[in-house]
Write a protein that holds these residues in place. Structure first.
Motif, mmCIF file in Angstrom:
data_model
loop_
_atom_site.group_PDB
_atom_site.id
_atom_site.type_symbol
_atom_site.label_atom_id
_atom_site.label_comp_id
_atom_site.label_asym_id
_atom_site.label_seq_id
_atom_site.Cartn_x
_atom_site.Cartn_y
_atom_site.Cartn_z
ATOM 1 N N ILE A 147 4.349 26.236 33.670
ATOM 2 C CA ILE A 147 3.975 27.429 34.460
ATOM 3 C C ILE A 147 4.706 28.379 34.052
ATOM 4 C CG2 ILE A 147 3.269 28.156 36.606
ATOM 5 C CD1 ILE A 147 2.477 25.302 37.496
ATOM 6 N N GLY A 148 4.146 29.706 33.595
ATOM 7 C CA GLY A 148 4.975 30.897 33.354
ATOM 8 C C GLY A 148 4.345 32.274 33.195
ATOM 9 N N THR A 149 5.032 33.562 33.074
ATOM 10 C CA THR A 149 4.165 34.647 32.985
ATOM 11 C C THR A 149 4.074 34.909 31.577
ATOM 12 O OG1 THR A 149 5.460 35.127 35.008
ATOM 13 C CG2 THR A 149 4.231 36.893 33.735
ATOM 14 N N ILE A 150 3.077 35.223 31.114
ATOM 15 C CA ILE A 150 2.647 35.714 29.602
ATOM 16 C C ILE A 150 3.201 37.263 29.310
ATOM 17 C CG2 ILE A 150 0.886 36.529 27.931
ATOM 18 C CD1 ILE A 150 -0.769 34.121 28.913
ATOM 19 N N TYR A 151 3.871 37.141 28.442
ATOM 20 C CA TYR A 151 4.449 38.482 27.548
ATOM 21 C C TYR A 151 3.922 38.578 26.454
ATOM 22 C CZ TYR A 151 7.316 41.937 25.578
ATOM 23 O OH TYR A 151 7.634 43.260 25.039
ATOM 24 N N LYS A 152 3.321 39.567 26.144
ATOM 25 C CA LYS A 152 2.408 40.037 24.853
ATOM 26 C C LYS A 152 3.403 40.938 24.151
ATOM 27 C CE LYS A 152 -2.106 40.637 23.258
ATOM 28 N NZ LYS A 152 -3.566 40.824 23.692
ATOM 29 N N HIS A 153 3.641 40.433 22.829
ATOM 30 C CA HIS A 153 4.632 41.392 22.297
ATOM 31 C C HIS A 153 3.830 41.994 21.470
ATOM 32 C CE1 HIS A 153 8.041 42.987 19.806
ATOM 33 N NE2 HIS A 153 7.478 42.894 18.775
ATOM 34 N N GLN A 154 3.625 43.572 21.503
ATOM 35 C CA GLN A 154 2.551 44.693 20.784
ATOM 36 C C GLN A 154 3.498 45.603 20.216
ATOM 37 O OE1 GLN A 154 0.045 45.015 24.462
ATOM 38 N NE2 GLN A 154 -1.530 44.157 22.871
ATOM 39 N N HIS A 184 -6.265 37.672 21.857
ATOM 40 C CA HIS A 184 -6.774 38.946 21.707
ATOM 41 C C HIS A 184 -7.032 39.188 23.226
ATOM 42 C CE1 HIS A 184 -9.909 36.355 20.943
ATOM 43 N NE2 HIS A 184 -10.879 37.224 21.177
ATOM 44 N N LYS A 185 -7.515 38.194 24.109
ATOM 45 C CA LYS A 185 -8.022 38.476 25.182
ATOM 46 C C LYS A 185 -7.091 38.513 26.389
ATOM 47 C CE LYS A 185 -12.714 36.800 24.214
ATOM 48 N NZ LYS A 185 -13.987 35.706 24.556
ATOM 49 N N LEU A 186 -5.701 38.110 25.903
ATOM 50 C CA LEU A 186 -4.767 37.983 27.005
ATOM 51 C C LEU A 186 -3.880 39.288 27.264
ATOM 52 C CD1 LEU A 186 -3.682 34.251 26.429
ATOM 53 C CD2 LEU A 186 -5.382 35.162 28.216
ATOM 54 N N ALA A 187 -3.068 39.324 28.427
ATOM 55 C CA ALA A 187 -2.235 40.580 28.462
ATOM 56 C C ALA A 187 -0.807 40.077 29.270
ATOM 57 C CB ALA A 187 -3.062 41.490 29.239
ATOM 58 N N LEU A 242 2.331 35.959 21.594
ATOM 59 C CA LEU A 242 2.298 35.658 22.872
ATOM 60 C C LEU A 242 3.624 34.715 23.280
ATOM 61 C CD1 LEU A 242 -1.347 34.521 23.793
ATOM 62 C CD2 LEU A 242 -0.141 36.514 24.304
ATOM 63 N N ILE A 243 4.324 35.115 24.192
ATOM 64 C CA ILE A 243 5.373 34.567 24.830
ATOM 65 C C ILE A 243 5.286 34.032 26.184
ATOM 66 C CG2 ILE A 243 7.861 34.924 25.159
ATOM 67 C CD1 ILE A 243 7.838 36.847 22.938
ATOM 68 N N LEU A 244 5.591 32.905 26.504
ATOM 69 C CA LEU A 244 5.756 32.451 27.907
ATOM 70 C C LEU A 244 7.057 32.542 28.442
ATOM 71 C CD1 LEU A 244 3.468 31.460 29.867
ATOM 72 C CD2 LEU A 244 4.320 29.009 29.423
ATOM 73 N N GLU A 245 7.225 33.017 29.518
ATOM 74 C CA GLU A 245 8.519 32.968 30.482
ATOM 75 C C GLU A 245 8.542 32.341 31.663
ATOM 76 O OE1 GLU A 245 9.229 37.131 30.825
ATOM 77 O OE2 GLU A 245 9.924 37.452 28.661
ATOM 78 N N ASP A 246 9.423 31.411 31.847
ATOM 79 C CA ASP A 246 9.486 31.209 33.420
ATOM 80 C C ASP A 246 10.722 31.525 33.895
ATOM 81 O OD1 ASP A 246 11.485 29.653 32.388
ATOM 82 O OD2 ASP A 246 11.013 27.749 32.481
#
Length: 432
Positions: free
Chosen positions: A73-80, A132-135, A112-116
């Motif tokens: 379970i973590g927070t998504i970080y989207k590298h753009q 493409h649908k995640l942020a 997409l990177i997942l951070e806890d």
């Protein structure tokens, strides 16, 4: 004047009212609390969905091991690469060519990177992820395993879906009216439509029975203007004074409209992105001195943006549209309606705040988490009118409504709170 149907009302937006104005804090506190709170809410859902055979682990517990199936379970970080950056804004100082501004900075190559709380891991999973649908800012539970290259292969993904939903028990025929983007600075182009709307609201169009069932009107932002004010470089002060005078006159006209409407129905007015209000979310209610005529009426009130209220048993949640506009910029979502649906699935009103959407640096809470699933969820100032009845897990039913600006479409949305049916009513006047 029509006698209105009575309706129990409760303002639930107290969490959006700022008690302090300390802007010196870092946003890490907001992310930390968001992850902690949503982890608490997601853990039982993950156990119910995937059972206890697959353990819920922290990234630090993996210790580089391979082929370990688990739930993270973590927070998504989207590298753009094309996301706005303050470092890129000052690149001219380093004699680098600045990149042109983009309306949308989503690319297929986004990572997409997942951070806890302690570590992060790169996600991959093809169709399971729909990157493409995640942020950035979405908290989720992912089931999968690690590989030799350090990736986490996602097999399934789980979102909060906005918590539980209370049963809907509303009086028959209770109607909620939604309107946005009055753009009073341009009202000379559609003043006849505003007059028609007022007559319809008062039941003067042989619609007395319909008007009696209308229990509340919510004005969803951008009432003064619906676009940014153009700043033309000039040495003269007169132009700026003219802009200020136009704004004061527009607010005075709004005061007259609101006072007239509040004599017929309860009116809640939210600030918007281009209104004279604070810029960061949550936007605070307009001061009552801005609308001296309307403020004298008990049926009128200024409210926050976002706004939450309960009408009888129906939970209504809405924004003036900043969260949806920002989400469309950072993803490849097709429409405002899909963006609105995604925020409901993710259980968070504004996941991109504070990454690309300005918000207050909360220390001990994240008020944008949807701990209860709404029956009506709307966003103002969208490109066009869109609506759908979303059915979530456990049969939760939510009426999604994307409101266009009244200044562009001369239309409002009417929602039956008992059945959650929604329709658009237009007040456009054909001119020769």
């Amino acid at each position: 004047m029509a006698n209105r149907l009575s309706c129990a009302y409760e303002n639930l937006s107290s969490s959006y009212l700022l008690t302090t104005t300390d802007y010196q804090k870092q946003f890490c506190h907001l992310y930390t609390h968001r992850l902690a709170e949503m982890t608490r809410l997601l853990t039982p859902l993950a156990l119910k969905e995937w059972g206890t055979q697959v353990p819920i682990m922290k990234l630090c517990e993996l210790r580089g091991e391979q082929n370990v199936q688990c739930i993270i379970i973590g927070t998504i970080y989207k590298h753009q690469a094309h996301k706005p950056s303050i470092l890129r804004d000052i690149s001219e100082e380093n004699q680098l060519a600045p990149q042109p501004q983009r309306q949308n900075y989503s690319e297929p190559e986004d990572k997409l990177i997942l951070e806890d709380e302690l570590q992060r891991v790169r996600l991959q999973g093809g169709e399971f992820l729909e990157s493409h649908k995640l942020a950035t800012g979405i908290v989720c539970a992912v089931k999968g395993d690690t590989d030799s290259e350090g990736f986490f292969n996602v097999e399934k993904i789980l979102f909060l879906e906005s918590g539980p939903q209370k049963p809907l028990t509303v009086k028959l025929n209770s109607k909620l009216i939604l309107i946005s983007g009055l753009d009073q600075l341009q009202s000379h182009n559609f003043v006849d439509a505003l007059n028609m709307f007022q007559y319809w609201l008062s039941g003067c169009f042989d619609n007395k029975s319909e008007a009696q069932s209308q229990v509340r009107l919510i004005v969803a932002g951008n009432s003064v203007r619906s676009s940014a004010m153009a700043h033309v470089p000039t040495l003269q002060v007169a132009r700026h004074q003219a802009n200020a005078n136009d704004t004061v006159q527009a607010i005075s006209q709004l005061d007259s409209w609101f006072a007239s409407w509040a004599k017929a129905i309860h009116v809640d007015v939210m600030p918007g992105a281009y209104d004279p209000a604070n810029f960061m979310l949550p936007q605070q209610p307009f001061h009552k001195c801005m609308f001296p005529l309307a403020a004298q009426l008990s049926s009128f009130q200024s409210v926050t943006n976002p706004y939450i209220c309960r009408l009888d048993s129906a939970l209504v949640v809405g924004t003036a549209g900043q969260n949806i506009a920002d989400l469309l910029r950072s993803t490849a979502l097709d429409s405002s309606l899909e963006a609105l649906r995604c925020t409901l699935k993710w259980g968070h009103v504004a996941p991109t705040a504070p990454d690309t959407l300005a918000c207050y640096p909360y220390i001990s809470s994240d008020p944008f988490i949807m701990k209860e699933c709404p029956h009506v969820y709307f966003a103002g100032n969208c490109e066009k009118f869109e609506t759908d009845l979303h059915v979530g897990s456990g049969g939760k039913r939510t009426r999604l409504v994307c409101l266009p600006s009244f200044s562009k479409t001369q239309s409002v949305a009417v929602i039956d709170l008992a059945t959650l049916d929604c329709r658009q009513i237009k007040f456009s006047v054909e001119t020769e």
